[in-house]
Design an enzyme around this catalytic site. Sequence first.
Site, PDB file in Angstrom:
ATOM      1  N   LYS B  88       7.116  -5.171  10.116  1.00 39.96           N
ATOM      2  CA  LYS B  88       7.458  -5.993   8.942  1.00 39.96           C
ATOM      3  C   LYS B  88       8.911  -6.451   9.030  1.00 39.96           C
ATOM      4  CE  LYS B  88       7.159  -5.728   3.861  1.00 39.96           C
ATOM      5  NZ  LYS B  88       6.855  -4.830   2.707  1.00 39.96           N
ATOM      6  N   SER B 157       3.451  -7.033  -0.190  1.00 41.64           N
ATOM      7  CA  SER B 157       4.409  -7.798   0.557  1.00 41.64           C
ATOM      8  C   SER B 157       4.262  -7.663   2.076  1.00 41.64           C
ATOM      9  CB  SER B 157       5.816  -7.364   0.155  1.00 41.64           C
ATOM     10  OG  SER B 157       6.055  -6.016   0.501  1.00 41.64           O
ATOM     11  N   SER B 181       2.487  -2.733  -1.911  1.00 36.99           N
ATOM     12  CA  SER B 181       2.663  -3.606  -0.741  1.00 36.99           C
ATOM     13  C   SER B 181       2.035  -3.130   0.562  1.00 36.99           C
ATOM     14  CB  SER B 181       4.149  -3.858  -0.502  1.00 36.99           C
ATOM     15  OG  SER B 181       4.681  -4.681  -1.507  1.00 36.99           O
TER      16      SER B 181
END
Lengths: 443, 443
Positions: B88, B157, B181
């Site tokens: 990420k 996210s 997330s």
Amino acid sequence: MEKGKQSEDGVMTQSPTKPETVGPVSLLECLKAINAGILTPQESIAGCLSRIEAYDAEIMAFSSLSETALHDATQASGPLSGIGMAVKDIFDTYDLPTECNSPIYHGHMSGRDAAIVAQARKAGSTLLGKSATTEFAFLQPGTTRNPHNLEYTPGGSSSGSAAAVAAGMAHLALGTQTGGSIIRPAAFCGVTGFKPSAGLLPKVGIKEFSWSLDTVGLFTATVADVAFAASVLTGRTLKIAPEAQFELPRLGIVRSHSWSEADPGYRQQFEDLIKSLKRFGVDLIDIEPSDTHIAAFHAHQIIQDYEARQALAWEYSTHPDQLSPLLKQTLDFAQTIKPSDYDEARMCAENASKEMDEHFEDVDALISLSAPGPAPKGLASTGSPIFNRIWTLFGLPAINIAGLTTQDGLPLGVQIIGPYMADQATLHIAHWLEGAIKRHQER
Amino acid sequence: MEKGKQSEDGVMTQSPTKPETVGPVSLLECLKAINAGILTPQESIAGCLSRIEAYDAEIMAFSSLSETALHDATQASGPLSGIGMAVKDIFDTYDLPTECNSPIYHGHMSGRDAAIVAQARKAGSTLLGKSATTEFAFLQPGTTRNPHNLEYTPGGSSSGSAAAVAAGMAHLALGTQTGGSIIRPAAFCGVTGFKPSAGLLPKVGIKEFSWSLDTVGLFTATVADVAFAASVLTGRTLKIAPEAQFELPRLGIVRSHSWSEADPGYRQQFEDLIKSLKRFGVDLIDIEPSDTHIAAFHAHQIIQDYEARQALAWEYSTHPDQLSPLLKQTLDFAQTIKPSDYDEARMCAENASKEMDEHFEDVDALISLSAPGPAPKGLASTGSPIFNRIWTLFGLPAINIAGLTTQDGLPLGVQIIGPYMADQATLHIAHWLEGAIKRHQER
């Protein structure tokens, strides 16, 4: 005073002693002068810069200096306008490198400000420069020297932050404590060091060493100074009103299991102070060190080392030859700590913390030594955190109060520790004690 | 399948539907093939790269790609050799920028690896690229699309991490959860998402949003995959032995106070699954939502926003015009949260957490929905974290288990939540449930 002279290869050829510094410059006094129109914020910052110019070649508190400080001061607005700030070199700053006193981070530009740096700038304070740290805020010393005697360590790991405030080069300094890295250098340098309750000041943007333990804190000249700065930076009511009246505190005396390791002269001064406090009417009780607390003391090291091996996983894996032998060996050893040891250490810390909380039903705060003695001679070690570890582990607010000194004029610190999140009450007690130490010495 | 065609200005002129991906590729199956000599680590990584080449122009899971992945794979050694990893884009990586999907961090090179990235590389895994995140891992979506239907959000996210694993482009992906997330995008993309107990995986080197809530976690094809990866990365015994036998778990069914907001078809599928679990002999009890838990749900948002305003103090103060309106408004509002509101929210969370702990005296784990429904249509929102917040707040291990789908073939997730630090037991129950969902569907 005759300064030590340097030979061509940079080695001191004559013993340096105490440099002629102005001593700590109070943040509140400075703001008072600014508010009275005696001083402009820019002149206040110029004062810091001239003191840096005069003293820092010897003290070496700064690892880098801002070239825009004077200009920044003209742009500043907010309650800390005119306040010159030194920032430990593990906090990110967009305009100065963050080198962590490690060759791995030589010239490293993070390109942003740590959260607390951004907040301090927004409140008007001016970044003077980055203050020297031990390597990654662990034990390998930098080159900073004690402003009270250049042959002595300033303590660490927030070495430059404590020294910069002690010599009046900065009004305010940011530091961190994982073991004893705020209270110890504050004690050795004779300034106020405030390690707030865990989490009170944000850690975002620091180079972490042990996330359960790393705590952001502040250095200033006086307790009232630090309370004011902490108020501004947290938006909490922490500052001490000039006319504030206090009830006499109930204090628990902690003579920890390491008490016998402390300097006898220092212990005697502490006991003399306790006698004075009794005379002043303070309610004092003895807190005996329990087995749980001794276990927690050892748990601290397991937690610190186990987390450090993860926090420094990249540095250890890719640049092992650029770590100091002291740090390298610590991380080598840390590879052998089992997850179950770590889990047990955390459980132990939690139980010990609960046990400690119970004492706060009987007392408002604890009083203890800030370190095992005055600053040790030499720069090879920054001294021992044994009088600080469990307070960091428990996340309790702790404050170093200056005032006592050795016969040779080296500072000796007294430590006040309060209940979790009772930072305001703890600062008030520390402020009262600061005055009481003065009265004690005038006796 | 006919792919959507892009006009010259980049807008899709034809509705894209489901791309022909291979689906998730199991990390353990991959390692088995490597160990059997069927596949080399380099070929395994080449497979990831060719799937990225084939699918990612449409899915857009990656924000940047490593140019050295194939070479890195030849140098790799360790239990994860041959495993392709997506990270990420809020985790620092020394060789790729960390842009946090914000123009403020455009091209930002941190020059180092986040702790967990360094550990994963040391264990042999190969960084394929950075996976797309929402802006600073908050709510403003990136461009990633759901591999099951390109017209639907992948969730967020950790959007790119979930999508990369779902399309078989990565075997393993790193993500974070502050609200929902990890579990939400895992549910929307039909993969395993594991949010471990708070602190199990190190956060050092991520761009923080809310330090009390941000939790590092993992995405893989199956529960056994994620348990293996977590074992390697933590040095803990978390992996699931192929021949392991399990006692039937005692499960607490949590139909939270937001239950009525969940999609009726999804709720029906959940209730049907519960009936099957009963038939399989699982001991099931209902956990009623209490007032304390509803209060904790609201406390989550206060804590998150109050900490975010500090974590993003520099960005908010120096680049407000480069924040999305959604984030800017959230941070504007956050300036009005008082420290006392924050303290109260933390206290509320602590009490609610203790109350929740008591349920684990009667059950081994909790079962609930992973999200309010399947992935919502469109890319304007990544969906809602309302079914995840309190588990993040309490720091409890949570796992999304894939297997259920809507009539249109969109994945529906089932969430298992375990007691704090009981990650191994929770993973075992999730593994058992993964099999049980298969049996339930074969009924």
